[in-house]
Scaffold this motif. Structure first.
Motif, PDB file in Angstrom:
ATOM      1  N   GLU A   1     -43.274  -0.878 -37.885  1.00 56.10           N
ATOM      2  CA  GLU A   1     -42.849   0.340 -38.600  1.00 56.10           C
ATOM      3  C   GLU A   1     -42.165   1.283 -37.617  1.00 56.10           C
ATOM      4  N   SER A   2     -41.342   2.122 -38.154  1.00 52.74           N
ATOM      5  CA  SER A   2     -40.800   3.206 -37.306  1.00 52.74           C
ATOM      6  C   SER A   2     -40.775   4.487 -38.131  1.00 52.74           C
ATOM      7  N   TRP A   3     -40.959   5.584 -37.483  1.00 54.80           N
ATOM      8  CA  TRP A   3     -40.936   6.875 -38.181  1.00 54.80           C
ATOM      9  C   TRP A   3     -40.472   7.978 -37.241  1.00 54.80           C
ATOM     10  N   LEU A   4     -40.150   9.095 -37.856  1.00 58.33           N
ATOM     11  CA  LEU A   4     -39.562  10.222 -37.115  1.00 58.33           C
ATOM     12  C   LEU A   4     -40.442  11.455 -37.241  1.00 58.33           C
ATOM     13  N   VAL A   5     -40.598  12.163 -36.150  1.00 52.01           N
ATOM     14  CA  VAL A   5     -41.244  13.482 -36.220  1.00 52.01           C
ATOM     15  C   VAL A   5     -40.287  14.495 -35.603  1.00 52.01           C
ATOM     16  N   GLU A   6     -39.828  15.409 -36.452  1.00 51.01           N
ATOM     17  CA  GLU A   6     -38.950  16.486 -35.959  1.00 51.01           C
ATOM     18  C   GLU A   6     -39.564  17.782 -36.448  1.00 51.01           C
ATOM     19  N   ASP A   7     -40.132  18.545 -35.532  1.00 52.13           N
ATOM     20  CA  ASP A   7     -40.906  19.701 -35.973  1.00 52.13           C
ATOM     21  C   ASP A   7     -40.929  20.763 -34.878  1.00 52.13           C
ATOM     22  N   ARG A   8     -41.499  21.908 -35.250  1.00 52.32           N
ATOM     23  CA  ARG A   8     -41.672  23.044 -34.335  1.00 52.32           C
ATOM     24  C   ARG A   8     -40.353  23.464 -33.693  1.00 52.32           C
ATOM     25  N   TRP A   9     -39.273  23.295 -34.454  1.00 46.66           N
ATOM     26  CA  TRP A   9     -37.954  23.665 -33.954  1.00 46.66           C
ATOM     27  C   TRP A   9     -37.825  25.174 -33.723  1.00 46.66           C
ATOM     28  N   TRP A  10     -38.688  25.950 -34.358  1.00 46.05           N
ATOM     29  CA  TRP A  10     -38.609  27.409 -34.228  1.00 46.05           C
ATOM     30  C   TRP A  10     -39.354  27.935 -33.004  1.00 46.05           C
TER      31      TRP A  10
ATOM     32  N   ARG B   1     -39.260  16.329 -31.123  1.00 43.21           N
ATOM     33  CA  ARG B   1     -38.318  15.398 -31.738  1.00 43.21           C
ATOM     34  C   ARG B   1     -38.645  14.010 -31.201  1.00 43.21           C
TER      35      ARG B   1
ATOM     36  N   HIS C   1     -38.957   9.740 -32.076  1.00 46.04           N
ATOM     37  CA  HIS C   1     -38.754   8.568 -32.927  1.00 46.04           C
ATOM     38  C   HIS C   1     -39.790   7.532 -32.500  1.00 46.04           C
TER      39      HIS C   1
ATOM     40  N   GLU D   1     -43.863   1.262 -34.041  1.00 48.28           N
ATOM     41  CA  GLU D   1     -45.099   0.503 -33.868  1.00 48.28           C
ATOM     42  C   GLU D   1     -44.678  -0.944 -33.690  1.00 48.28           C
TER      43      GLU D   1
END
Lengths: 90, 1101
Positions: free
Chosen positions: A47-56, A62, A64, A67
């Motif tokens: 599997e692959s997934w993205l976490v893009e958060d806390r940009w503020w 960021r 990618h 697994e």
């Protein structure tokens, strides 16, 4: 958690992060997916997934994630951060 | 085999900003991005609504993208399904499904927020025909076999697809594998969708912020609910196919399904005009007009009668040709309904009862059919009103008929229209409030976790319009360093992106759609926040694109005020004033208009109008018609105002003065406005006379200029215009371009002449009432607030300066509303904040049945009013006649145990036997502040009078200005009445200040404004320093060109911004420190500083 730059001593009490990601060497294919992790060939991507958060905030996230299953049959999670930095979770 | 020339994937699940805080792009942005990235079709599937569907359809058609329509609907249990329209029946069913989902959203207590729309599976399945159902999104879709089988039974295998998504979350594969197995067991295909929420990755942060706003939390506090990454941005078909590389059949299915979804909203809607094709309607309308003709024109000159006859025949011919006879009859029918409602609201024996139920406004006033059917009150033949703007042979959309009603009649009429024509056949037009600077600063600032006090400061210093200039707002409010802080920088960026995006659905001020077939087959209809009203999910542009017939039932405060006024005159003086019969050349009324003594009257009361009146010196009702239209963006941007005023003054000085026209063909159409374009219909007339446009072409040009979505369309008319001018008048390109530019300059908002004539008449009538019945007029204005340009405080002060006595609220004299008492105006309980209408009525009723209040204990015991209401009354001075002063009244109330309602009945108030101390009298300033905190009216006059002794010696009063030379340096203090920075004024801000002797116009140029922006935007009391200007052309008008601004409120410890009732005392004490002005050179900011205290007193408290 900020540990002030010092690793907590084993059995020394206090809070510390479990399974902290560690830098790892990863070779990628043309699409940017892992082919090799820590010198071992990747035989499957589960599997692959993205976490893009806390940009503020001053510490944007960021990542990618992949697994993967390596040639030994071991499963591990690696992720790429900006600057092509690779880390492994387990 | 997939066709390699076609995109490999079609996006069947996309949200626009009409999903309200769950989508960040307008439909046209999605369309443009889809075309750009190679999509051939795109489905718009907003949450539980079709608000953006028509906008999407129009944008897609214009850009060559195939629009697929649908919605993501929410089931009873909170799960989602995605519905896509296959056929016209599917569209009808989707509209009905959404209407059903919303039907109980407003059945809570009045004023409560809407409940989320919900739909039962049963209702969904009963409307399955023509729709394709996808099982829903990754997080909230139908993923269990039992429910999926229920959907399968209802929709059938050809119309159900298992929806798979790849939001790039951990667990995607496991979920999609399970969904693929489910699909196999059901025997239906899977289909891949992208759940798009942004047209571009740059909007991803805004989507996160919108989620936070929707939840009322900060970004830090809503991580689980946010989407977690930017994969919801629209991307190319190839990338989507790659993202689903392990499910190629689901990708292929997106294209196969899209091929089947061929419903086109721009032509398959199936709406028909009421009584369209009904031959009887033509005859019936002609009969109605014929019957009314003699009544209207029986006493007219033969010439006018003949002209009217010809005009009627021509109009009836046009209406018949367009198949609109039923449309006019429907409107007449509605007016008859309004007449019934008006009779009920006004009562049988009132002066109002003889008045028509409402008045026409807008371009329909130019129609003789409207005049004869009662839809307009202005004779279009006598008024020489041009029909083409309203109705012409080439019309491409149905005309608008606008009617103004007094507010009380309109309030009852709207639900009555729903009852008469059926709840499924009528609805108000929607509108969508969009993000502007202040809403963006407040909402997005809170989402970013910025300090609340600082957010509020920035919001208040903002001009409130463009969300694209928030950076400057931050600098102004918090200093230049603040905007560099990363979180404030994010606010700047997000506010700019959010600007113009819809925030929620709301109701248009009065647009009503009526259909003879169920409207809910064309567009969903949902309950409004106001009980008994229902709104269609489209705004006026979408309704116009759909070809819906719209009638505007508008509430007009001034109409309510003049009706209230004539009723009051009848009650107080026994005089019956019939406004339709007052002389239209009353010298006293015109004298007031020419002297710009028009505070409170309709339309010609603003600062800009007053200064214009002094220059144009209206002599007739026709002059007022022009006056009403002149201070509008159209004439201002078109450069008509100054040339008109200059020519008008020339004509006033010499009636034979020559007026120049750009071309002789323009003289007949621009003669009455002296060669300038003041009225919207003159755009049509110029295009016709100069470039040979047909009425329909000219109206097309006008529409292109006024519609928000078609700024580029104006250019398309240019070529045709220049060709036409050459052919018809031999005009060269240079001249034609200049005339076209004159027209294009008018592209902002302007009034048609018919509308100006209707408004001009009301402007005259309201001035007549102001001049001849000043107390009743003021009383009516106060009771119809909010309305007009001036706050109640200014209306009262201006009336007081004219000799009208205004009496304070009095517990034994006031009624709920303001009253006229021996020629003076008595403020009513309704003006006191915190005293509800029911409470005020109970106080009046108990007083009238059981006698006057003897003391505060008696008041507390008998009135049944809540303690807080009585305290508000005491602080307003209403109980002074019982206790002697406001403080004493508060004390008396404080030692009285209030009456309480209990299960066993009412526990009467019990006065305690406590001796009242001697309390110091509230000072003048304290009384003024208490007045502002309660009634909003400082009844003893403008507070500048009180602080006058503390102002710099050089500060003059507004009444002194006529004696000061043009060009003199002048200092003035005033209470800010209005701040205006029109987009047409090149950055200049106009301030209207008021002191104890009158009002002052101040002009603040951009450089000075930027230097003092926070002060000007937020301070109620200002000291200004500048140059007095009284140019000869201003007709006696005086203004101050401001050079420096200082706050008075700040130096006086902010007394003028008192918001809490009981804080004024302390502020009053603090402000009793003596003040002196530090004399500053004229080009520097003036500073007022407190003098050092003589004794230490309470400092350090």
């Amino acid at each position: 958690m900020n540990t002030g730059g010092q690793k907590p001593r084993a059995g020394g009490g206090g809070l510390h992060r479990l399974a902290e990601p560690a830098p790892v060497e990863v070779g990628v294919d043309g699409a940017g997916s892992p082919e090799q992790v820590a010198g071992r060939k990747v035989i499957a991507i589960r599997e692959s997934w993205l976490v893009e958060d806390r940009w503020w905030t001053s510490e944007p996230i960021r990542r990618h994630y992949w697994e993967v299953v390596d040639e030994r049959g071991a499963v591990c999670v690696v992720f790429r951060q900006p600057g092509n930095r690779w880390l492994v979770h387990r | 085999m997939p066709n390699p020339t076609l995109p490999p994937y079609t996006e069947l699940h996309a949200h626009s900003a009409y999903s309200f805080h769950d989508g960040t792009s307008l439909p046209d942005e999605l369309v443009a991005a889809a075309v750009e990235s190679g999509h051939g079709a795109l489905a718009l599937t907003d949450h539980d609504n079709l608000s953006g569907a028509m906008e999407f359809a129009q944008a897609a058609k214009g850009m060559g993208l195939r629009a697929i329509h649908g919605a993501e609907v929410t089931l009873d249990d909170g799960r989602h399904t995605t519905l896509l329209v296959e056929s016209a029946q599917g569209w009808r069913n989707l509209c009905r499904i959404i209407t059903i989902a919303h039907k109980d959203t407003r059945n809570g207590r009045p004023g409560a927020p809407a409940k989320p729309p919900r739909l039962s599976i049963h209702d969904l399945l009963s409307h399955a025909e023509g729709l394709v159902c996808l099982t829903g999104c990754a997080d909230h879709g139908v993923h269990d076999e039992a429910t999926a089988r229920t959907l399968l039974e209802g929709f059938g295998p050809d119309h159900l697809r298992v929806e798979v998504q790849r939001p790039m979350h951990q667990g995607d594969r496991e979920r999609n594998d399970a969904l693929a197995r489910l699909a196999a067991r059901l025997g239906v295909p899977t289909v891949a969708t992208g759940n798009v929420h942004s047209h571009d990755r740059t909007r991803v942060p805004l989507q996160d912020a919108f989620v936070a706003i929707a939840l009322g939390r900060s970004l830090d506090a809503c991580e689980p609910e946010r989407r977690g990454n930017g994969s919801h941005a629209l991307t190319t078909p190839d990338r989507m196919a790659q993202r689903f590389s392990e499910m190629p059949e689901a990708v292929a299915q997106s294209c196969e399904l899209a091929e089947r979804l061929r419903f086109d909203l721009t032509c398959d809607l199936g709406y028909r005009h009421p009584r369209e094709g009904d031959g009887d309607a033509v005859r019936e309308l002609a009969e109605v007009c014929g019957a009314a003709f003699d009544g209207r024109y029986g006493d007219s000159t033969p010439g006018l009668r003949q002209e009217a006859k010809a005009r009627l025949e021509e109009e009836l011919g046009v209406i018949d040709g367009l198949g609109l006879s039923g449309f006019f009859l429907l409107h007449r029918d509605m007016l008859e309904l309004a007449r019934e409602v008006a009779a009920e609201v006004r009562g049988p024996d009132t002066v109002r009862s003889v008045l028509p139920p409402g008045r026409g406004r807008g371009s329909s006033v130019s129609s003789i059919v409207c005049y004869l059917t009662g839809l307009s009150h202005i004779d279009p033949v006598a008024g020489k009103l041009c029909l083409g703007r309203f109705l012409n042979d080439d019309i491409t959309s149905v005309p608008d008929i606008d009617l103004d009603f007094p507010r009380d009649i309109r309030e009852k009429l709207i639900p009555r229209v729903h009852q008469r024509y059926g709840e499924d056949r009528t609805a108000l037009v929607a509108m969508f409030p969009t993000y502007r600077a202040r809403s963006a600063i407040r909402n997005l600032g809170a989402a970013l976790g910025l300090p609340a006090a600082e957010i509020e400061r920035v919001a208040r210093s903002s001009e409130g319009w463009s969300g694209k200039s928030v950076g400057r707002d931050i600098e102004t409010a918090l200093g230049p360093g603040a905007a560099a802080n990363p979180r404030w920088q994010w606010l700047v960026r997000l506010a700019g992106e959010a600007h113009g995006l819809p925030r929620h659905i709301s109701q248009h001020p009065g647009g009503m759609i009526v259909a003879t077939e169920p409207l809910i087959d064309c567009c969903p209809v949902i309950p409004s926040a106001m009980t008994g009203r229902r709104i269609v999910q489209w705004d006026k542009d979408s309704c116009a694109d759909a070809g819906f017939l719209k009638i505007d039932l508008l509430g007009l405060g001034m109409l309510s005020a003049v009706e209230r006024c004539v009723e009051l005159i009848s009650r107080t003086r026994g005089e019956r004033v019939d406004l339709s019969r007052i002389p239209l050349d009353d010298p006293a009324t015109f004298k007031a208009i020419r002297a710009a003594e028009t505070t409170g009257v309709f339309q010609i009361e603003s600062r800009a109008q007053m200064s214009s009146l002094l220059r144009t010196q209206p002599q007739t009702l026709d002059d007022i018609t022009i006056q009403v239209a002149i201070v509008r963006p159209g004439p201002i941007q078109g450069g008509a105002v100054n040339p008109y005023i200059e020519r008008r003054r020339r004509r006033l000085a010499d009636p034979n003065a020559e007026i120049e026209y750009m071309h002789p063909s323009l003289e007949p159409v621009l003669k009455e406005t002296l060669g300038t374009i003041i009225f919207q219909d003159q755009v049509l007339e110029v295009a016709t006379a100069f470039a040979g446009f047909t009425a329909g072409e000219a109206e097309g040009l006008r529409r292109a200029m006024s519609r928000k979505r078609s700024s580029a369309a104006v250019e398309a008319h240019r070529e045709r215009f220049i060709e036409g001018a050459l052919r018809l008048n031999g005009a060269d390109e240079e001249l034609s371009s200049r005339v076209f530019e004159m027209i294009r300059g008018f592209s902002g908002f302007g009034f048609p002449k018919a509308h100006s004539a209707a408004f001009g008449l009301l402007a005259y009538q309201s001035t007549w009432l102001r001049v001849h019945h000043p107390a009743e007029f003021l009383c009516s204005l106060l009771d119809e607030q909010p309305m007009g340009f001036y706050p109640p405080d200014s209306l009262v002060h201006e009336a007081q300066r004219r000799g009208v006595t205004v009496l304070p609220v009095d517990i034994n004299m006031s009624r709920v509303e303001c009253t006229v008492e021996g020629g003076a105006v008595r403020l009513g309980f309704g003006r006191v904040k915190g005293v509800g209408k029911e409470c005020a009525a109970a106080i009046v009723s108990a007083r009238e049945t059981e006698g006057l209040w003897a003391n505060t204990a008696d008041l507390a015991a008998r009135s049944g009013a809540a303690g807080t209401s009585l305290q508000a009354l005491a602080w307003s001075g209403a109980c002074d006649s019982l206790s002697g002063s406001r403080r004493a009244a508060l004390w008396d109330l404080g030692v009285t145990a209030m009456a309480e309602m209990g299960d066993a009945g009412t526990q009467l108030a019990l006065p305690l036997a406590v001796e009242s101390p001697v309390l110091p009298e509230l000072g003048e300033w304290g009384r003024a502040m208490a007045d502002y905190a309660t009634t909003g009216v400082a009844i003893e006059g403008n507070p500048i009078r009180i602080i006058r002794p503390r102002l710099p010696r050089r500060a003059v009063r507004s009444a002194d200005l006529p004696t000061i030379r043009h060009g003199s340096q002048t200092t003035l203090a005033g209470l800010v009445v209005a701040r205006q920075r029109p987009s047409t004024a090149g950055g200049i801000l106009f301030l209207l200040l008021e002191d104890e002797t009158g009002t002052i116009n101040a002009v603040v140029k951009p450089k000075v404004y930027e230097k003092h922006r926070l002060l000007i935007r937020s301070e109620p009391l200002l000291l200004i320093d500048g140059t007095l200007e009284r140019p000869a052309a201003a007709g006696g008008g005086i203004s101050i060109l401001v050079k420096a601004v200082a706050s008075l409120g700040h130096s006086l410890e902010g007394k003028a911004t008192v918001r809490d009732l009981f804080e004024a005392d302390q502020r009053e004490r603090d402000a009793s420190q003596p003040l002196a002005a530090a004399d500053a050179p004229d080009d520097q900011e003036i500073v007022l500083q407190p003098l050092p205290r003589a004794s230490s007193g309470r400092r350090g408290r």
